[in-house]
Design an enzyme around this catalytic site. Sequence first.
Site, PDB file in Angstrom:
ATOM      1  N   GLN A  55     -83.844 -34.576  30.231  1.00 26.81           N
ATOM      2  CA  GLN A  55     -83.681 -35.721  31.140  1.00 26.81           C
ATOM      3  C   GLN A  55     -84.229 -35.415  32.535  1.00 26.81           C
ATOM      4  OE1 GLN A  55     -79.783 -37.874  30.524  1.00 26.81           O
ATOM      5  NE2 GLN A  55     -79.234 -35.891  29.614  1.00 26.81           N
TER       6      GLN A  55
ATOM      7  N   ASP B  59     -71.482 -12.256  35.218  1.00 29.49           N
ATOM      8  CA  ASP B  59     -70.546 -11.576  34.298  1.00 29.49           C
ATOM      9  C   ASP B  59     -71.183 -10.542  33.367  1.00 29.49           C
ATOM     10  OD1 ASP B  59     -68.933 -13.415  35.522  1.00 29.49           O
ATOM     11  OD2 ASP B  59     -68.343 -14.482  33.701  1.00 29.49           O
TER      12      ASP B  59
ATOM     13  N   THR C 211     -71.909 -15.655  29.351  1.00 30.93           N
ATOM     14  CA  THR C 211     -72.674 -16.160  28.220  1.00 30.93           C
ATOM     15  C   THR C 211     -73.288 -17.506  28.613  1.00 30.93           C
ATOM     16  OG1 THR C 211     -70.749 -17.300  27.227  1.00 30.93           O
ATOM     17  CG2 THR C 211     -71.161 -15.042  26.531  1.00 30.93           C
TER      18      THR C 211
ATOM     19  N   CYS D  63     -69.935 -19.271  30.928  1.00 31.63           N
ATOM     20  CA  CYS D  63     -69.871 -19.062  32.382  1.00 31.63           C
ATOM     21  C   CYS D  63     -71.179 -19.379  33.092  1.00 31.63           C
ATOM     22  CB  CYS D  63     -69.422 -17.642  32.675  1.00 31.63           C
ATOM     23  SG  CYS D  63     -67.689 -17.406  32.234  1.00 31.63           S
TER      24      CYS D  63
ATOM     25  N   LYS E  81     -64.064 -13.733  39.802  1.00 29.21           N
ATOM     26  CA  LYS E  81     -63.670 -15.123  39.519  1.00 29.21           C
ATOM     27  C   LYS E  81     -62.674 -15.186  38.366  1.00 29.21           C
ATOM     28  CE  LYS E  81     -67.796 -16.070  36.643  1.00 29.21           C
ATOM     29  NZ  LYS E  81     -67.133 -16.349  35.369  1.00 29.21           N
TER      30      LYS E  81
HETATM   31  C1  C5J Z   1     -68.293 -15.789  30.065  1.00 28.92           C
HETATM   32  C2  C5J Z   1     -66.596 -16.169  28.389  1.00 28.92           C
HETATM   33  N1  C5J Z   1     -68.628 -14.932  31.026  1.00 28.92           N
HETATM   34  N2  C5J Z   1     -67.492 -16.415  27.434  1.00 28.92           N
HETATM   35  N3  C5J Z   1     -67.001 -15.771  29.622  1.00 28.92           N
HETATM   36  O1  C5J Z   1     -69.111 -16.541  29.576  1.00 28.92           O
HETATM   37  O2  C5J Z   1     -65.417 -16.268  28.162  1.00 28.92           O
END
Ligand code: C5J
Length: 228
Positions: free
Chosen positions: A212, A34, A168, A172, A139
């Site tokens: 872990q 993304d 982020t 995602c 997606k």
């Molecule tokens: C992603 C979001 N790509 N933070 N999307 O993390 O909504």
Amino acid sequence: MSPRMPAAGVPRTVKARPFDFAFDPNATALVMIDMQRDFIEPGGFGESLGNDVGHLAKVVGPAMDLLAWARMRGLLVVHTRECHRPDLSDCPPAKRLRGAPSTRIGDPGPMGRILIDGEPGADFVPGLAPLPGEVEIVKPGKGAFYNTTLTHVLTSRRITHLVFGGVTTEVCVQTTMREANDRGYDCLLVEEATGSYFPEFRDATLAMIRAQGGIVGWTAALADVVRA
Ligand code: C5J
């Protein structure tokens, strides 16, 4: 076909945490999550939710370096974009209507309709667009396996290991890594090539991935990946 099918190639090892990450480049894909204008530039989805998008700008350079490494090594490269159809038929109302954003998914913004496929904001930031032959996954969700062809793409190419970058980290990227981990892939997240609007969430996500004994996967510094 199981993601555990053997593939021939010269094994490589990356110094990683919690321990070294061994992979065969022929059976490894880079998944870049993304890296879109809507998340990274002012006026997009990220900013509409009240986030300071400035936090993500510093990911672009390292993500470009990681992409260059993957291309040079001949890894399969997969780029994802989170966005929706213009008629919003793949956007659950729960996602569109939640909270009180300044603009909602589908509303007009300075980079076109927010998070809509085909609009400038849903496109990749300059320097991180796919080259011909690379895979692009559009997606509708946070995870890249949900409602996409990603499983088919990876299985048909006998991919067993995934190297991740993108944004982020805790949304995602982490969701996709967890989906991949449950499907049997060994996953490595490259530390400088991922970022969050909340730096503390990024750091916590890196820590929980490798805790872990690597319960979700591995993390490594970009320099150590490139050295491999
Ligand atoms: C992603 C979001 N790509 N933070 N999307 O993390 O909504």
